[in-house]
Design a protein around this motif. Structure first.
Motif, PDB file in Angstrom:
ATOM      1  N   GLU A   9      -7.641  14.838  -4.949  1.00 56.30           N
ATOM      2  CA  GLU A   9      -8.328  14.089  -5.992  1.00 56.30           C
ATOM      3  C   GLU A   9      -9.720  13.667  -5.575  1.00 56.30           C
ATOM      4  OE1 GLU A   9      -6.095  10.956  -7.704  1.00 56.30           O
ATOM      5  OE2 GLU A   9      -4.309  12.177  -7.948  1.00 56.30           O
ATOM      6  N   SER A  10      -9.978  13.616  -4.285  1.00 56.92           N
ATOM      7  CA  SER A  10     -11.287  13.155  -3.831  1.00 56.92           C
ATOM      8  C   SER A  10     -12.213  14.301  -3.444  1.00 56.92           C
ATOM      9  CB  SER A  10     -11.123  12.203  -2.650  1.00 56.92           C
ATOM     10  OG  SER A  10     -10.519  12.884  -1.577  1.00 56.92           O
ATOM     11  N   GLU A  11     -11.751  15.526  -3.567  1.00 53.18           N
ATOM     12  CA  GLU A  11     -12.570  16.653  -3.156  1.00 53.18           C
ATOM     13  C   GLU A  11     -13.573  17.026  -4.245  1.00 53.18           C
ATOM     14  OE1 GLU A  11     -12.067  21.230  -1.529  1.00 53.18           O
ATOM     15  OE2 GLU A  11     -10.342  19.924  -1.720  1.00 53.18           O
ATOM     16  N   VAL A  12     -14.783  17.296  -3.811  1.00 52.36           N
ATOM     17  CA  VAL A  12     -15.824  17.755  -4.728  1.00 52.36           C
ATOM     18  C   VAL A  12     -16.045  19.236  -4.489  1.00 52.36           C
ATOM     19  CG1 VAL A  12     -18.254  17.549  -5.364  1.00 52.36           C
ATOM     20  CG2 VAL A  12     -16.934  15.503  -4.795  1.00 52.36           C
ATOM     21  N   THR A  13     -16.066  19.984  -5.556  1.00 51.29           N
ATOM     22  CA  THR A  13     -16.349  21.417  -5.476  1.00 51.29           C
ATOM     23  C   THR A  13     -17.599  21.704  -6.292  1.00 51.29           C
ATOM     24  OG1 THR A  13     -13.999  21.938  -5.304  1.00 51.29           O
ATOM     25  CG2 THR A  13     -15.452  23.724  -5.967  1.00 51.29           C
ATOM     26  N   ILE A  14     -18.482  22.486  -5.739  1.00 52.95           N
ATOM     27  CA  ILE A  14     -19.670  22.927  -6.473  1.00 52.95           C
ATOM     28  C   ILE A  14     -19.477  24.386  -6.830  1.00 52.95           C
ATOM     29  CG2 ILE A  14     -22.168  23.247  -6.393  1.00 52.95           C
ATOM     30  CD1 ILE A  14     -22.256  20.883  -4.429  1.00 52.95           C
ATOM     31  N   GLU A  23     -22.037  23.659 -11.277  1.00 55.89           N
ATOM     32  CA  GLU A  23     -21.078  22.690 -11.804  1.00 55.89           C
ATOM     33  C   GLU A  23     -20.544  21.873 -10.625  1.00 55.89           C
ATOM     34  OE1 GLU A  23     -17.325  23.204 -14.652  1.00 55.89           O
ATOM     35  OE2 GLU A  23     -16.963  23.887 -12.602  1.00 55.89           O
ATOM     36  N   VAL A  24     -20.740  20.566 -10.689  1.00 49.22           N
ATOM     37  CA  VAL A  24     -20.202  19.664  -9.670  1.00 49.22           C
ATOM     38  C   VAL A  24     -18.892  19.119 -10.232  1.00 49.22           C
ATOM     39  CG1 VAL A  24     -20.614  17.608  -8.276  1.00 49.22           C
ATOM     40  CG2 VAL A  24     -22.545  19.063  -8.949  1.00 49.22           C
ATOM     41  N   ALA A  25     -17.784  19.512  -9.622  1.00 50.53           N
ATOM     42  CA  ALA A  25     -16.463  19.138 -10.126  1.00 50.53           C
ATOM     43  C   ALA A  25     -15.767  18.236  -9.115  1.00 50.53           C
ATOM     44  CB  ALA A  25     -15.631  20.386 -10.378  1.00 50.53           C
ATOM     45  N   GLY A  26     -15.424  17.060  -9.552  1.00 52.72           N
ATOM     46  CA  GLY A  26     -14.786  16.087  -8.680  1.00 52.72           C
ATOM     47  C   GLY A  26     -15.594  14.803  -8.688  1.00 52.72           C
ATOM     48  N   PRO A  27     -14.987  13.730  -8.226  1.00 46.36           N
ATOM     49  CA  PRO A  27     -15.677  12.438  -8.270  1.00 46.36           C
ATOM     50  C   PRO A  27     -16.929  12.464  -7.389  1.00 46.36           C
ATOM     51  CG  PRO A  27     -13.647  12.294  -7.002  1.00 46.36           C
ATOM     52  CD  PRO A  27     -13.666  13.649  -7.623  1.00 46.36           C
ATOM     53  N   SER A  28     -18.061  12.232  -8.018  1.00 46.14           N
ATOM     54  CA  SER A  28     -19.321  12.320  -7.279  1.00 46.14           C
ATOM     55  C   SER A  28     -20.379  11.425  -7.910  1.00 46.14           C
ATOM     56  CB  SER A  28     -19.820  13.770  -7.243  1.00 46.14           C
ATOM     57  OG  SER A  28     -20.004  14.244  -8.567  1.00 46.14           O
ATOM     58  N   ILE A  30     -24.599  11.453  -8.343  1.00 46.33           N
ATOM     59  CA  ILE A  30     -25.865  12.165  -8.199  1.00 46.33           C
ATOM     60  C   ILE A  30     -26.946  11.100  -8.108  1.00 46.33           C
ATOM     61  CG2 ILE A  30     -27.427  13.889  -9.180  1.00 46.33           C
ATOM     62  CD1 ILE A  30     -24.609  14.999  -8.676  1.00 46.33           C
ATOM     63  N   LYS A  31     -27.698  11.121  -7.014  1.00 44.10           N
ATOM     64  CA  LYS A  31     -28.741  10.120  -6.820  1.00 44.10           C
ATOM     65  C   LYS A  31     -30.113  10.765  -6.863  1.00 44.10           C
ATOM     66  CE  LYS A  31     -26.097   6.594  -4.524  1.00 44.10           C
ATOM     67  NZ  LYS A  31     -26.166   5.481  -3.592  1.00 44.10           N
ATOM     68  N   GLY A  32     -31.072  10.018  -7.409  1.00 44.03           N
ATOM     69  CA  GLY A  32     -32.448  10.484  -7.479  1.00 44.03           C
ATOM     70  C   GLY A  32     -33.155  10.337  -6.147  1.00 44.03           C
ATOM     71  N   SER A  33     -34.377  10.815  -6.096  1.00 44.88           N
ATOM     72  CA  SER A  33     -35.142  10.788  -4.848  1.00 44.88           C
ATOM     73  C   SER A  33     -35.449   9.367  -4.389  1.00 44.88           C
ATOM     74  CB  SER A  33     -36.440  11.587  -5.010  1.00 44.88           C
ATOM     75  OG  SER A  33     -37.210  11.038  -6.060  1.00 44.88           O
ATOM     76  N   ASP A  34     -35.343   8.401  -5.299  1.00 43.87           N
ATOM     77  CA  ASP A  34     -35.559   6.995  -4.934  1.00 43.87           C
ATOM     78  C   ASP A  34     -34.255   6.278  -4.607  1.00 43.87           C
ATOM     79  OD1 ASP A  34     -34.388   6.823  -7.419  1.00 43.87           O
ATOM     80  OD2 ASP A  34     -35.974   5.597  -8.319  1.00 43.87           O
ATOM     81  N   GLY A  35     -33.171   7.019  -4.593  1.00 45.02           N
ATOM     82  CA  GLY A  35     -31.867   6.437  -4.259  1.00 45.02           C
ATOM     83  C   GLY A  35     -31.123   5.863  -5.447  1.00 45.02           C
ATOM     84  N   SER A  36     -31.735   5.866  -6.616  1.00 50.35           N
ATOM     85  CA  SER A  36     -31.056   5.335  -7.799  1.00 50.35           C
ATOM     86  C   SER A  36     -29.984   6.307  -8.276  1.00 50.35           C
ATOM     87  CB  SER A  36     -32.061   5.083  -8.929  1.00 50.35           C
ATOM     88  OG  SER A  36     -32.640   6.305  -9.343  1.00 50.35           O
ATOM     89  N   THR A  37     -28.953   5.768  -8.863  1.00 54.68           N
ATOM     90  CA  THR A  37     -27.869   6.589  -9.387  1.00 54.68           C
ATOM     91  C   THR A  37     -28.289   7.201 -10.718  1.00 54.68           C
ATOM     92  OG1 THR A  37     -26.182   5.276  -8.299  1.00 54.68           O
ATOM     93  CG2 THR A  37     -25.477   6.585 -10.194  1.00 54.68           C
ATOM     94  N   LEU A  38     -28.283   8.520 -10.765  1.00 59.82           N
ATOM     95  CA  LEU A  38     -28.620   9.223 -12.000  1.00 59.82           C
ATOM     96  C   LEU A  38     -27.374   9.487 -12.829  1.00 59.82           C
ATOM     97  CD1 LEU A  38     -31.134  11.870 -10.590  1.00 59.82           C
ATOM     98  CD2 LEU A  38     -31.623   9.616 -11.549  1.00 59.82           C
ATOM     99  N   LYS A  39     -26.257   9.744 -12.145  1.00 56.86           N
ATOM    100  CA  LYS A  39     -25.005  10.022 -12.853  1.00 56.86           C
ATOM    101  C   LYS A  39     -23.861   9.851 -11.874  1.00 56.86           C
ATOM    102  CE  LYS A  39     -22.602  13.692 -15.426  1.00 56.86           C
ATOM    103  NZ  LYS A  39     -22.322  13.035 -16.682  1.00 56.86           N
ATOM    104  N   ALA A  40     -22.823   9.235 -12.350  1.00 57.94           N
ATOM    105  CA  ALA A  40     -21.594   9.115 -11.563  1.00 57.94           C
ATOM    106  C   ALA A  40     -20.447   9.548 -12.461  1.00 57.94           C
ATOM    107  CB  ALA A  40     -21.393   7.684 -11.078  1.00 57.94           C
ATOM    108  N   GLY A  41     -19.555  10.338 -11.920  1.00 67.72           N
ATOM    109  CA  GLY A  41     -18.433  10.792 -12.727  1.00 67.72           C
ATOM    110  C   GLY A  41     -17.724  11.947 -12.070  1.00 67.72           C
TER     111      GLY A  41
END
Ligand code: FES
Length: 76
Positions: A9-14, A23-28, A30-41
């Protein structure tokens, strides 16, 4: 190490999608170049054609632009 079995359940597959995004599949997160969270899911699609107006995410522009790559990579 290569896994072909069920993912934990914790593995991420690209997954490289033919003629399309990564396609990023799994709980992850995505952070921007400034460290801000762009997307979580559990799923995200990252542009690899360079034409998205919403980088780093795919916005479907690859279809309009006719991006073509089988996504098989090269073996050394
Ligand atoms: S891969 Fe979809 S817009 Fe680039």
């Amino acid at each position: 190490m290569v896994h072909d079995g069920p993912m934990s359940e914790s593995e991420v597959t690209i997954n490289v999608l033919a003629d399309g995004p990564l396609e990023v599949a799994g709980p992850s997160t995505i952070k921007g170049s400034d460290g801000s969270t762009l997307k979580a899911g559990d799923k995200a699609y990252l542009c690899r054609c360079g034409d998205s107006a919403n980088k780093p995410f795919c916005d479907g522009s690859h279809k309009r632009e006719g991006f073509s790559d089988p996504g098989l990579g090269k073996q050394d």
